[in-house]
Design a protein around this motif. Structure first.
Motif, short mmCIF file in Angstrom:
data_model
loop_
_atom_site.label_atom_id
_atom_site.label_comp_id
_atom_site.label_asym_id
_atom_site.label_seq_id
_atom_site.Cartn_x
_atom_site.Cartn_y
_atom_site.Cartn_z
N THR A 19 32.40 41.59 45.02
CA THR A 19 33.29 42.69 44.62
C THR A 19 32.69 44.03 45.02
O THR A 19 33.37 44.90 45.56
CB THR A 19 33.53 42.66 43.09
N VAL A 20 31.41 44.20 44.77
CA VAL A 20 30.74 45.46 45.08
C VAL A 20 30.51 45.60 46.58
O VAL A 20 30.81 46.64 47.18
CB VAL A 20 29.40 45.57 44.33
N LEU A 21 29.99 44.57 47.22
CA LEU A 21 29.61 44.67 48.64
C LEU A 21 30.79 44.57 49.60
O LEU A 21 30.76 45.17 50.67
CB LEU A 21 28.60 43.58 48.99
N PHE A 22 31.84 43.82 49.22
CA PHE A 22 32.92 43.57 50.16
C PHE A 22 34.30 43.98 49.65
O PHE A 22 35.29 43.85 50.37
CB PHE A 22 32.95 42.09 50.55
N GLY A 23 34.39 44.44 48.41
CA GLY A 23 35.68 44.87 47.87
C GLY A 23 36.64 43.73 47.60
O GLY A 23 37.84 43.94 47.47
N PHE A 24 36.12 42.50 47.46
CA PHE A 24 36.98 41.33 47.30
C PHE A 24 37.64 41.27 45.93
O PHE A 24 38.68 40.66 45.78
CB PHE A 24 36.19 40.04 47.52
N GLY A 25 37.02 41.86 44.92
CA GLY A 25 37.59 41.77 43.58
C GLY A 25 37.51 40.37 43.00
O GLY A 25 37.77 40.15 41.84
N GLY A 26 37.16 39.41 43.82
CA GLY A 26 36.96 38.05 43.34
C GLY A 26 37.85 37.00 43.95
O GLY A 26 37.56 35.82 43.89
N GLY A 27 38.98 37.38 44.54
CA GLY A 27 39.97 36.41 44.96
C GLY A 27 39.47 35.33 45.90
O GLY A 27 39.79 34.15 45.72
N PHE A 28 38.67 35.70 46.89
CA PHE A 28 38.25 34.72 47.88
C PHE A 28 37.19 33.77 47.34
O PHE A 28 36.92 32.74 47.95
CB PHE A 28 37.75 35.42 49.14
N ILE A 29 36.58 34.12 46.23
CA ILE A 29 35.64 33.21 45.58
C ILE A 29 36.33 32.43 44.48
O ILE A 29 36.22 31.21 44.37
CB ILE A 29 34.43 33.99 45.00
N THR A 30 37.08 33.14 43.64
CA THR A 30 37.66 32.49 42.45
C THR A 30 38.76 31.50 42.78
O THR A 30 38.89 30.48 42.10
CB THR A 30 38.19 33.54 41.46
N VAL A 31 39.58 31.77 43.79
CA VAL A 31 40.67 30.84 44.11
C VAL A 31 40.13 29.45 44.49
O VAL A 31 40.52 28.45 43.89
CB VAL A 31 41.60 31.39 45.20
N PRO A 32 39.20 29.34 45.46
CA PRO A 32 38.69 28.00 45.78
C PRO A 32 37.93 27.35 44.62
O PRO A 32 38.03 26.14 44.41
CB PRO A 32 37.74 28.26 46.97
#
Length: 266
Positions: A19-32
């Motif tokens: 979230t901090v380094l890439f701005g993902f907010g979590g989606g690309f980790i939490t979904v899988p």
């Protein structure tokens, strides 16, 4: 159940870093991860992919807001790139979330993987993402990009539960922003996607205990318990990562998530 909670907690820590380094907010980790846990535990009544996307959206509301606040205090957010783009992203996100409730779980997973594949190819093949010529004054967003582009980002991101960073970060990179600023801006731009998605998914009538609509409270709690302390600990490291290393790591993480998602379908 305890093992699943610990797995989600550990991946929540990883979510805080991304979230901090890439701005993902979590989606690309939490979904899988949520999809994998639900599939492995075979929870009765669980629609694994829809629950994963919905829970991702709920977690993203908190993660993106926490990271955006920290980065705002560090002076990394440029208002001209947040508003009015965020308003049009919100409009698209409402439509995307509603449309996703009508898609089958398998179709949603395949769309998620296709989205990743297109983004990776675009980042590698088109100039302007892996490196930005310096010094380059950042270019403003045009009206068409802000309106149609914003609605398109919201539509796709909310439907797949990914926050939109994979479209906003390349977009801002090609406007000449350094990676640290582009990823920082992805967090406030992910908030409207996450809020719209959470509201729509939470309102979907489903029966399983421990859920509000498709949002799984237990999974969300485990992920947030891991992510929030990690966001606080990682927020000062963003500007220290070399720009080219930062952008290459971004693409590498997308490749890893794509591999995991395709493996789950085999």
């Amino acid at each position: 159940m305890q093992t699943s909670f610990l797995i989600l907690l550990c991946f929540g820590c990883l979510t805080g870093v991304t979230t901090v380094l890439f701005g993902f907010g979590g989606g690309f980790i939490t979904v899988p991860v949520v999809y994998g846990v639900l599939t492995a535990t075979a929870r009765p009544g669980a629609d694994a992919m829809h629950v994963a996307v919905a829970t991702s959206a709920a977690v993203m509301v908190v993660n993106a807001a926490a990271a955006a606040f920290a980065q705002w205090r560090q002076g990394r957010l440029r208002r001209a790139y947040v508003w009015p783009l965020a308003a049009y992203i919100t409009l698209g996100a409402a439509a995307g979330s509603f449309a996703a409730t009508f898609l089958a779980g398998t179709a949603l997973r395949l769309l998620f993987a296709a989205y990743l594949l297109v983004t990776i190819a675009d980042s590698l093949l088109r100039k302007g993402f892996l490196s930005v010529a310096q010094p380059t004054p950042p270019e403003p967003l045009g009206r068409r990009t802000t309106t149609l582009g914003g609605m398109g980002i919201g539509l796709v991101a909310a439907a797949l539960g990914v926050g939109g960073s994979v479209m906003t970060v390349p977009l801002l990179r090609r406007r000449g922003l350094p990676m640290a600023e582009a990823t920082a801006l992805a967090n406030p731009l992910s908030i409207p996607v996450a809020v719209a998605g959470t509201l729509v998914y939470a309102a979907t009538p489903t029966a399983p205990t421990g859920q509000l609509g498709y949002v799984d409270f237990t999974a969300a709690a485990a992920l947030l318990l891991g992510s929030l302390p990690t966001i606080a600990a990682t927020r000062r490291t963003t500007g220290r990562v070399p720009d080219r290393v930062h952008s290459a790591a971004y693409v590498g993480l997308l490749l890893a998530v794509l591999t995991v998602m395709l493996g789950m379908g085999s």
